[in-house]
Design a protein around this motif. Structure first.
Motif, PDB file in Angstrom:
ATOM      1  N   GLN A 314       0.704  -1.256  -0.110  1.00 30.00           N
ATOM      2  CA  GLN A 314       0.123  -0.062   0.096  1.00 30.00           C
ATOM      3  C   GLN A 314       0.944   1.323   0.078  1.00 30.00           C
ATOM      4  O   GLN A 314       2.096   1.146   0.636  1.00 30.00           O
ATOM      5  N   SER A 315       0.400   2.328  -0.458  1.00 33.05           N
ATOM      6  CA  SER A 315       1.127   3.620  -0.308  1.00 33.05           C
ATOM      7  C   SER A 315       1.264   4.040   0.930  1.00 33.05           C
ATOM      8  O   SER A 315       0.350   3.751   1.844  1.00 33.05           O
ATOM      9  N   ALA A 321      -3.354   6.907   6.744  1.00 34.99           N
ATOM     10  CA  ALA A 321      -4.993   7.071   6.828  1.00 34.99           C
ATOM     11  C   ALA A 321      -5.475   5.869   7.643  1.00 34.99           C
ATOM     12  O   ALA A 321      -6.308   6.126   8.433  1.00 34.99           O
ATOM     13  N   TRP A 322      -5.021   4.853   7.229  1.00 32.90           N
ATOM     14  CA  TRP A 322      -5.709   3.680   7.987  1.00 32.90           C
ATOM     15  C   TRP A 322      -4.821   3.453   9.394  1.00 32.90           C
ATOM     16  O   TRP A 322      -5.883   3.257  10.229  1.00 32.90           O
ATOM     17  N   HIS A 323      -3.809   3.729   9.465  1.00 34.74           N
ATOM     18  CA  HIS A 323      -3.436   3.577  10.693  1.00 34.74           C
ATOM     19  C   HIS A 323      -3.796   4.659  11.788  1.00 34.74           C
ATOM     20  O   HIS A 323      -4.053   4.403  13.120  1.00 34.74           O
ATOM     21  N   PRO A 335       4.108  -5.045   7.242  1.00 39.73           N
ATOM     22  CA  PRO A 335       4.679  -4.961   6.064  1.00 39.73           C
ATOM     23  C   PRO A 335       4.647  -6.279   5.365  1.00 39.73           C
ATOM     24  O   PRO A 335       4.438  -7.369   5.750  1.00 39.73           O
ATOM     25  N   ASP A 336       4.932  -5.942   4.011  1.00 41.12           N
ATOM     26  CA  ASP A 336       4.929  -7.053   2.949  1.00 41.12           C
ATOM     27  C   ASP A 336       6.065  -7.817   2.702  1.00 41.12           C
ATOM     28  O   ASP A 336       6.210  -8.907   2.475  1.00 41.12           O
ATOM     29  N   VAL A 457      -3.290  -6.921  15.308  1.00 38.59           N
ATOM     30  CA  VAL A 457      -4.589  -7.345  15.712  1.00 38.59           C
ATOM     31  C   VAL A 457      -5.198  -8.166  14.767  1.00 38.59           C
ATOM     32  O   VAL A 457      -5.439  -7.601  13.544  1.00 38.59           O
ATOM     33  N   PRO A 458      -5.644  -9.414  15.192  1.00 42.85           N
ATOM     34  CA  PRO A 458      -6.139 -10.307  13.962  1.00 42.85           C
ATOM     35  C   PRO A 458      -7.277  -9.893  13.449  1.00 42.85           C
ATOM     36  O   PRO A 458      -8.159  -9.079  14.016  1.00 42.85           O
ATOM     37  N   GLY A 459      -7.220  -9.833  11.884  1.00 45.12           N
ATOM     38  CA  GLY A 459      -8.393  -9.665  11.417  1.00 45.12           C
ATOM     39  C   GLY A 459      -8.622  -8.154  10.980  1.00 45.12           C
ATOM     40  O   GLY A 459      -9.318  -7.656  10.369  1.00 45.12           O
ATOM     41  N   THR A 460      -7.732  -7.168  11.414  1.00 48.22           N
ATOM     42  CA  THR A 460      -8.178  -5.939  11.207  1.00 48.22           C
ATOM     43  C   THR A 460      -7.060  -5.112  10.342  1.00 48.22           C
ATOM     44  O   THR A 460      -7.010  -4.059  10.040  1.00 48.22           O
ATOM     45  N   ASN A 461      -5.992  -6.007  10.074  1.00 54.40           N
ATOM     46  CA  ASN A 461      -4.881  -5.349   9.140  1.00 54.40           C
ATOM     47  C   ASN A 461      -5.132  -4.895   7.757  1.00 54.40           C
ATOM     48  O   ASN A 461      -5.844  -5.460   7.138  1.00 54.40           O
ATOM     49  N   ILE A 462      -4.386  -4.092   7.374  1.00 55.99           N
ATOM     50  CA  ILE A 462      -4.568  -3.448   5.964  1.00 55.99           C
ATOM     51  C   ILE A 462      -3.840  -4.277   5.175  1.00 55.99           C
ATOM     52  O   ILE A 462      -4.530  -4.300   4.067  1.00 55.99           O
ATOM     53  N   ASN A 463      -2.971  -4.986   5.671  1.00 57.08           N
ATOM     54  CA  ASN A 463      -2.236  -6.207   4.776  1.00 57.08           C
ATOM     55  C   ASN A 463      -3.102  -7.202   5.070  1.00 57.08           C
ATOM     56  O   ASN A 463      -3.083  -7.977   5.941  1.00 57.08           O
TER      57      ASN A 463
END
Ligand SMILES: [Cu+2]
Length: 709
Positions: A314-315, A321-323, A335-336, A457-463
């Motif tokens: 992601q950019s 914005a997500w964080h 991170p990826d 946090v399980p289930g919440t990540n942007i990744n």
């Protein structure tokens, strides 16, 4: 005043530049003459060497310090002349002629003293010559010195070093910042924020004593502002060029430019990065190497630099914005991949699931070409936004010679591996182990991500696929029987890239000896001041703000950037500072102690601008908050500019407020920095108002935003 006389003498004997600048006895006068004693104590300097060294300096005398004003100037000069921690410089004071009668070179009695509180008594007959320390308040010590070291220059301890390196110069760079397309880990992205179209951005290379000028042109396509910070550089007298957006400068507006200009008083391994929004996690970082003009302590034949980071598909703006929304629940983006010098790998199967183009052929690793039998320095920088690594080189030991720009006492600590957090640096001399296999001259450098510190946090990540990160980044050493001296990644010995799809030897699973901060002592180490004038206790907290967003902070109040004039400009103009910038006032030259308590899970790398600090105490994981009754402090620790406070533990730091200006202190996990784990030191306000003059281009930056400074 004696200082002026001394400056004139320097100019007449050594320098032909600096005409008309005598009232500003700045470091450029001193950098040429190398008074640094390094680890050579006077008693160890031989007479012949002294007399040879002094041939060129006959008309000079060692400096006298008549009052506290002189002391301040000398502090600036000596701090500027060499950054090796604890470097010592001779003063003119001695009682060589008559025991117990302390005089300056012109014969006047010493009336003003600035002696170290634990120095031996002046009446001790073994103590004959004065020197001053770079660290602390420039306190003086006396020491045994041979009768041949008279305060007069004919036999003095000036130490001139080989004049062969280039004379100090102005090193200029043009940095044009824009987004480029690329696939650092094989996954195509249009969000690589970089300089002159290159990723990684160029490494700045200069010599100690140079002036650096970097003209930054903001060509970011979507109109973002930008700034650059020079991590680890003290910025004496130039706090407006430190870089934090809205703290020490207005950011550079789209399609505008700004020239950062400052003296390179220090030497060592530094880096630069954007200090605006989350830009540095999109690649806006680079190495910044300041070589000593002559390596006297840990010489080497060639060098290369390894830069480690995590990478996101992601950019930066998307991550940020997500964080900083309720969705993240306070967890930073996961991170990826891991990049070594901008190169990494990713499982293309998962990239496709994210609708991204991916190529294994693009997944390369950097190759560093070394000459067999030569001594190579490896510099290591964690340019990451949150990733921490264990780093080792197969079949090699690492002789640690520098930590965060601080040279380590000889012979350097020999280890197998280091842990490195965001913002930290090391330099090692590489030693191939006896009996190492041939391996076609190839040995992997391995950077293993410490995933246990990547809070999720399980289930919440942007990744969507946090488990798919490949946790080992690799660079390859390639030995050759002969490459030009200075052989490094820039030497085109072999054009063949190494691919991650090539066979990488399996990791060797033998126990590794890791470096710890307590293993190392700064060169010529001066201990920390033993008394403290000001103490701040900073407790790390996470809590929800009024909008339900989880924010990081010290002591419960998240830092927020001010609007309008940056904090430095407000301070210089005596404008009240917004409380949410957490302004903490430091009296000029006071000894400051920071106690950082981290009562929660997860470590945080603490970074102080404008200074290095002594690490007084660093608790182990789970040690709890600092308690002076049970946790001892250590005066003879290492100096760093970035230090870890471990999970559920404490960190105690100490520094001298000798750099008037505005300096931010923050967690170098960029996501925590953005959400509020920051305080602002307002240091030596009166001194700053007297001495700091903003350059025109600096005030223009604000005018570009309609802010009149
Ligand atoms: Cu943090």
């Amino acid at each position: 005043m004696h200082i002026t006389l001394y400056s004139i003498l320097l100019v007449s004997t050594i320098l032909t530049v600096c005409n008309g600048q005598l009232l500003e006895p700045a470091a450029e006068l001193v950098k040429e003459i190398y008074w640094n004693l390094g680890d050579a104590k006077p008693a160890m300097m031989n007479q012949e060497e002294n007399s040879n060294l002094c041939k060129n300096t006959k008309s000079m005398s060692l400096v006298s310090i008549m009052d506290s004003a002189d002391q301040k100037i000398i502090n600036r000069i000596t701090k500027g002349a060499n950054n090796s921690a604890g470097s010592n410089f001779w003063l003119g004071g001695s009682d060589l002629e008559q025991e117990g009668r302390w005089v300056w070179p012109d014969g006047t009695r010493i009336k003003y003293f600035n002696r170290w509180n634990s120095a031996p008594s002046l009446s001790n007959t073994q103590e004959n010559c004065m020197f001053t320390s770079v660290w602390g308040r420039g306190n003086w010590l006396s020491t045994k010195c041979s009768m041949t070291i008279s305060p007069l220059c004919e036999q003095s301890a000036f130490r001139l070093i080989d004049k062969s390196p280039p004379p100090p110069t102005i090193v200029r760079y043009n940095f044009n910042i824009s987004y480029i397309n690329g696939a650092p880990d094989g996954v195509q992205t249009s969000h690589i924020l970089t300089i002159n179209g290159k990723f990684p951005a160029p490494t700045i290379l200069a010599y100690q004593g140079d002036i650096l000028e970097v003209n930054v042109i903001n060509s970011i396509q979507d109109g973002q502002n930008v700034t650059l910070h020079w991590h680890g550089i003290h910025q004496y007298g130039t706090p407006h060029d430190d870089g934090p957006s809205q703290v020490t400068q207005c950011p550079i507006k789209s399609h505008r430019s700004y020239t950062y200009r400052f003296h390179l008083h220090q030497s060592g391994t530094f880096w630069y990065h954007s200090h605006h929004a989350s830009q540095y996690t999109e690649g806006l970082w680079g190495g910044f190497i300041v070589r000593k003009r002559v390596e006297t302590v840990h010489p080497y034949d060639g060098e290369f630099t390894v830069k480690l980071t995590e990478w996101y598909h992601q950019s930066g703006p998307e991550n940020e914005a997500w964080h900083l929304s309720t969705r993240s629940q306070g967890a930073p983006p996961y991170p990826d991949s891991v990049l070594v010098n901008g190169m990494g790998r990713y499982n293309c199967k998962y990239a496709v699931l994210k609708n991204r183009t991916c190529s294994y052929r693009a997944q390369q690793m950097p190759v560093f070409h070394l000459e067999e039998g030569k001594l190579t320095k490896m510099r290591l920088i964690n340019v990451g936004g949150r990733a921490m690594f264990n780093v080792s080189v197969d079949h090699h030991t690492l002789v640690v010679v520098e930590v965060d720009g601080i040279e380590v006492a000889k012979p350097g600590k020999v280890v197998d591996a280091v842990f490195i957090a965001p913002g930290q640096r090391y330099a090692f001399l590489l030693k191939k182990n006896e009996g190492a296999p041939g391996n076609c001259g190839r040995f992997p450098i391995r950077a293993v991500l410490r995933t246990e510190y990547l809070f999720v946090v399980p289930g919440t990540n942007i990744n969507p696929f946090p488990d798919q990160i490949i946790t080992e980044g690799v660079g390859m050493l390639q030995y050759h029987n002969s490459v030009p001296v200075g052989g490094s990644n820039s030497v085109p010995v072999s054009k063949e890239p190494f691919y991650y799809s090539d066979t990488i030897p399996p990791r060797i699973n033998t126990p590794q000896k890791f470096l710890t901060d307590s293993d190392i002592t700064p060169l010529g180490g001066m201990t920390a001041p033993s008394t403290v004038d000001q103490q701040f206790v900073l407790n790390i907290q996470f809590g929800r703000d009024s909008e339900g967003i989880v924010r990081a902070s010290f002591n419960g109040t998240p830092f927020q950037l001010p609007s309008g004039k940056p904090i430095l400009m407000k301070m210089l103009q005596n404008i009240p500072l917004p409380l949410e910038t957490i302004p903490l006032r430091l009296e000029y030259m006071s000894v400051v102690q920071l106690v950082i308590n981290n009562p929660i899970d997860g470590p945080h790398p603490m970074h102080l601008h404008g200074h290095h600090f002594w690490i007084m105490a660093s608790g182990k994981e789970g040690d709890g908050n600092f308690d002076p009754k049970i946790h001892p402090l250590r005066l003879n620790g290492i100096l760093r500019d970035t230090a870890m406070v471990k999970e559920r533990s404490y960190l105690v730091l100490r520094f001298v407020a000798d750099n008037s200006g505005v300096w931010t202190f923050h967690c170098h996990i960029d996501w925590h920095n953005l959400s509020g784990m920051v305080v602002t030191f307002i240091e030596g306000e009166d001194e700053a108002r007297k001495n700091i003059r903003l350059a025109n281009n600096s005030t223009q930056l604000c005018r570009d935003h309609g802010i009149i400074v």
